[in-house]
Structures are given as structure tokens and as C-alpha cells.
Design a protein around this motif. Sequence first.
Motif, PDB file in Angstrom:
ATOM      1  N   GLN A 370     -17.341  50.883  28.260  1.00 13.13           N
ATOM      2  CA  GLN A 370     -15.989  51.657  28.045  1.00 13.13           C
ATOM      3  C   GLN A 370     -15.925  52.771  29.256  1.00 13.13           C
ATOM      4  N   VAL A 371     -17.298  53.235  29.701  1.00 17.40           N
ATOM      5  CA  VAL A 371     -17.047  54.024  30.731  1.00 17.40           C
ATOM      6  C   VAL A 371     -16.381  53.392  31.893  1.00 17.40           C
ATOM      7  N   MET A 372     -16.786  52.324  32.326  1.00 14.86           N
ATOM      8  CA  MET A 372     -16.000  51.499  33.513  1.00 14.86           C
ATOM      9  C   MET A 372     -14.809  51.342  33.450  1.00 14.86           C
ATOM     10  N   ALA A 373     -14.482  51.099  32.197  1.00 16.78           N
ATOM     11  CA  ALA A 373     -12.853  51.182  31.770  1.00 16.78           C
ATOM     12  C   ALA A 373     -11.973  52.442  32.163  1.00 16.78           C
ATOM     13  N   GLY A 374     -12.953  53.674  31.933  1.00 17.45           N
ATOM     14  CA  GLY A 374     -12.231  54.671  32.179  1.00 17.45           C
ATOM     15  C   GLY A 374     -12.054  55.507  30.635  1.00 17.45           C
ATOM     16  N   ASN A 375     -12.919  55.087  29.762  1.00 14.26           N
ATOM     17  CA  ASN A 375     -12.841  55.661  28.582  1.00 14.26           C
ATOM     18  C   ASN A 375     -14.229  56.593  28.408  1.00 14.26           C
ATOM     19  N   HIS A 376     -14.207  57.322  27.176  1.00 14.01           N
ATOM     20  CA  HIS A 376     -15.489  58.076  27.090  1.00 14.01           C
ATOM     21  C   HIS A 376     -15.977  57.554  25.512  1.00 14.01           C
ATOM     22  N   PRO A 377     -17.007  56.872  25.538  1.00 18.83           N
ATOM     23  CA  PRO A 377     -17.528  56.489  24.069  1.00 18.83           C
ATOM     24  C   PRO A 377     -17.753  57.819  23.057  1.00 18.83           C
ATOM     25  N   ARG A 378     -17.781  57.529  21.812  1.00 19.69           N
ATOM     26  CA  ARG A 378     -17.964  58.392  20.670  1.00 19.69           C
ATOM     27  C   ARG A 378     -19.333  58.358  20.043  1.00 19.69           C
ATOM     28  N   SER A 379     -20.168  57.867  20.882  1.00 20.15           N
ATOM     29  CA  SER A 379     -21.470  57.731  20.177  1.00 20.15           C
ATOM     30  C   SER A 379     -22.200  59.184  20.291  1.00 20.15           C
ATOM     31  N   GLN A 380     -23.567  59.371  19.603  1.00 16.81           N
ATOM     32  CA  GLN A 380     -24.216  60.553  19.534  1.00 16.81           C
ATOM     33  C   GLN A 380     -24.662  60.819  20.869  1.00 16.81           C
ATOM     34  N   PHE A 381     -25.219  59.632  21.546  1.00 19.51           N
ATOM     35  CA  PHE A 381     -25.874  59.707  22.735  1.00 19.51           C
ATOM     36  C   PHE A 381     -24.861  60.282  23.946  1.00 19.51           C
ATOM     37  N   TYR A 382     -23.830  59.657  23.691  1.00 26.40           N
ATOM     38  CA  TYR A 382     -22.653  60.177  24.943  1.00 26.40           C
ATOM     39  C   TYR A 382     -22.470  61.388  24.508  1.00 26.40           C
ATOM     40  N   ARG A 383     -22.330  62.074  23.237  1.00 27.42           N
ATOM     41  CA  ARG A 383     -21.819  63.448  23.020  1.00 27.42           C
ATOM     42  C   ARG A 383     -22.979  64.302  23.701  1.00 27.42           C
ATOM     43  N   GLU A 384     -24.314  64.095  23.337  1.00 27.13           N
ATOM     44  CA  GLU A 384     -25.348  64.790  24.071  1.00 27.13           C
ATOM     45  C   GLU A 384     -25.153  64.658  25.771  1.00 27.13           C
ATOM     46  N   PHE A 385     -24.908  63.664  25.943  1.00 26.59           N
ATOM     47  CA  PHE A 385     -24.801  63.436  27.650  1.00 26.59           C
ATOM     48  C   PHE A 385     -23.648  64.280  27.987  1.00 26.59           C
ATOM     49  N   LEU A 386     -22.385  64.365  27.231  1.00 25.71           N
ATOM     50  CA  LEU A 386     -21.289  65.379  27.646  1.00 25.71           C
ATOM     51  C   LEU A 386     -21.688  66.818  27.583  1.00 25.71           C
ATOM     52  N   ARG A 387     -22.443  67.094  26.481  1.00 24.71           N
ATOM     53  CA  ARG A 387     -22.969  68.437  26.525  1.00 24.71           C
ATOM     54  C   ARG A 387     -23.609  68.908  27.771  1.00 24.71           C
ATOM     55  N   LEU A 388     -24.527  68.043  28.166  1.00 31.21           N
ATOM     56  CA  LEU A 388     -25.183  68.401  29.409  1.00 31.21           C
ATOM     57  C   LEU A 388     -24.293  68.439  30.542  1.00 31.21           C
ATOM     58  N   ALA A 389     -23.259  67.344  30.618  1.00 33.64           N
ATOM     59  CA  ALA A 389     -22.534  67.429  31.779  1.00 33.64           C
ATOM     60  C   ALA A 389     -21.742  68.722  31.882  1.00 33.64           C
ATOM     61  N   LYS A 390     -21.101  68.882  30.840  1.00 35.99           N
ATOM     62  CA  LYS A 390     -20.288  70.362  30.672  1.00 35.99           C
ATOM     63  C   LYS A 390     -20.937  71.359  31.252  1.00 35.99           C
TER      64      LYS A 390
END
Length: 465
Positions: A370-390
Motif C-alpha cells: 500500500q505504501v509503495m502504491a502511494g497509499n497510507h494503511p489504516r492499521s494500528q501499527f501505521y497509526r503509531e508510525f504516523l504519530r512519530l513521523a508527525k
Amino acid sequence: MATNVSNFSDLIQRVAASCLLHPLAAGGHESGDVDAVAHTVIEEYNNSSEDEEKENGVKDVEKSRRIRRVWNNGEKEMVTLIEEVFEAVAEMKKAYVRLQEAHCPWDPERMRGADMAVVGELRRLGVLRERFKRGRRGGCGGGVVAMLRVVVAPYEAAVEELKRELKVKEVEIENLKEKLNTVTCLSNGGKKRGLSKWKVGCSQVLAVAPDPELFEATMSQMKEASKSFTSLLLSLMREARWDVAAAVRSIEAATATPDTATQTTTITPSVAANHHAKYALESYVTRKFFQGFDHETFYMDGSLSSLLNPDQYRRECFTQYRDMKAMEPVELLGILPTCHFGKFCFKKYLAIVHPKMEESLFGDLEQRSQVMAGNHPRSQFYREFLRLAKAIWLLHLLAFSLDPSPSQFEASRGAEFHPHYMESVVKFSGGLVPAGQIVGFPVSPGFNLGNGSVVKARVYLAART
């Protein structure tokens, strides 16, 4: 009608009387007389019938003719209407097929065109329905009405479903407008309570200009987000039965420089793996995230705006900081998935989460795909990743908003512990670091700020051997 029946009876009687008075004979003249009488009687009857119709039935005949004309016209109109309904249904089916085909492969332009075609046919059916209702009020046949009801009913249900979806979208739009108003209020210095769970004062929420204190508070947020994401990643590794000690040794080796690689100072693997593996993992994550921090776009492109127009660029960075501060990263990326922050998330996720790591943790490579296709997954793991990225993206925006910009530094492995520039991630009894402690590996970088203050680098300490 009664008069006509009476005339007809009289005709029969006159013909019968003529036959009795002039019996049939072999001669043709006698038969001709009878025929003449009958002809005369019938002619009188016809004349009397026509006169009767003219006198008594003109109005009924005209009425009947008008009814016949109206009925014929209504029947033709209904047939035309049914043909148009079936034609609209056929076009509707074709448009819906095109809409489905546009989903795979994904083609936004074809989807938009097919969607407009479907909506157009639905509107056309709505117009036909109104014509049908007007014809019904004018006296259409019951059988035709029933047939049209059967044909139109599914499309009426589709229209109602589209209306419900429209209402849902309107609610979503109102929510987004409210959030936009909140961001605007915050960027203009408005008051808003309860937006931060971290130790950040009202000065951060109401900040109208960047300052070192705001940078320190944002750095504290980054540390909390880093700990949270690392804890989740470590728990997933343990559930997947990873060799945590081996992972720690690998991270320790990666932090070694050519000058320190030959040193004999090491961390006892069992101790690090059993008690402090999370710090080694956090070191790995933050090192990946902070690569390129000194460049205005993390080297995602060759932009030099901070050098060409430094004052304007600082203002733009702080404006972005204030606008983004109150927004959830998932919501922001849902609106602008390929913005600079979105590209930053793509780049860092692929750098941090190796394909073998993802497959081991989750059993497949779905999130990576999904990431390589230009999308952002909706999983809990990716949400935590986005929190740190932000948190790191905000810190980066704030760093380029300050004048002078903070200078980043990192404690190297094997260096002497310096309390002014470093803080230990492991708390010692009494709060004092024992003598003889050196840096086992760096955990997160530090910064020298323009006002002379220092954001300490976080390090994992080990005893000198």
C-alpha cells in the motif's frame, strides 16, 4: 334503439304479408315483385335509421369518437414512455459496467465519466417517472401503470440510496469545516483547551512566533511518540519470536564508526536484550528518522528555498507548523496523501520496516504494498508510525523556523559521558550517573539552540571494560 327494433319488426311483417299475397311461382315476374317490395321496405328502414341517428345519436357518436381519439393518443404516449424507460435502463446498465471496469485497474478519469453517466441516466429516469405520474393522473391503463412501477422501482431505490450517501458526505464536509475553523482559530491565536496530552503549556498552543522553548517542548513530544512506537514494535517482535539479543547486537554494530569499531567496549548482550532492548530499537528508529534532518526536505528533492529566501521560508515553515499542529496525521494524509509530509512518511517507512521484518511481524507485505502504491494503511501499527513521523516533521518545521537554526549533534559510541550535553535513558539510583560510564550507543540526537540552551542527546550508558 327501441324505434329501430320496432321498424325492423314491421319490415318483417310486411315482407311476410307480401309473400302470402303473392305466392312463389315458376315465373320470374312474381319473384321480382317480392324482391321489389322487400327492397322498398329495407330502403325505408335504412332511411328511417339514418334519420333517427341524426336526430338522437349525434352527440353520443361524437363523444365516442373523442374518447377513441384520446385513448389512442394516450396509448401511443404510454408506449413511447415505456420504450424510453427501457432505453434508459439499458444505458444505465452500460454506464454501471463502465464504472465497475474503471475500478480495476484504478482509473479516476474513467470512474468520473462513468459516474456522471450513471447519475445522468438516473435523472432521466426521474423525468420519465414524472411523465408517468402526469399520464396516470390523466387516466392511463391500470396494467401499464403496474408494469411501469415494476420497472422504475429499483431505480427509485437507487436514487434514495444516493440521497442518503449525499447526506453522509454533507455531514463529513461539515466536520471538516469545523476542524478547519479550529486550525484557523489556533493559527490566529485563539484559545482552545485540552488539545495536548503532553507537558506542553498554553504558550505552545497560542504561540505566535517560534522560540527555543517551543522547540524544547516539541522535542519532548517527539521523545514520547518515539517511546510509544518503539514499545509497540518490540512487542510485535517478541510475539513473532524474534531473537531480540541478536537484533540488539546488529543495532549495536550499525552504530559503530570506523574509529570505534575496534574498541573493546561492548554492551553485554544478555543485559541489553532482557532489560534495555527497547533503547537499542529506539536508537535504530530515530537514527533512520533523523537522516536528512539538516536539509529542508530531508533530501527528498533539491530545494534550496531556505538559502535563497531565508526569511520567507522561515515564515512559511512556522505557518505550516501551526496549521498541522492541531490535525491528526491520518486526516491530513486522507486529504493530501502525496504532500511533502506524505512523501516523508513513505520514505521513512520503507527505510525503517524492512520487507523481511514486515513479513515476519504481520505475515504478509500488504502494508508495504500500500505504501509503495502511494497509499497510507489504516492499521494500528501505521497509526503509531504516523504519530512519530508527525512529531519529527513538526520538529523539523520548527527548526527551520528559528533564526539561527538549531545545530544537531549526536553522542558517538564509546565517548565519555558529559552531563551538560547528554542524558541517560536508564535511571540510576540516586539520580547520579556512576563514574566510569561511557556511551554504549546513542538513542536520539541533541540540539544547540540559538539562545545558548541545549537539548540533551539521549544515550544508553555502559561501564567501561
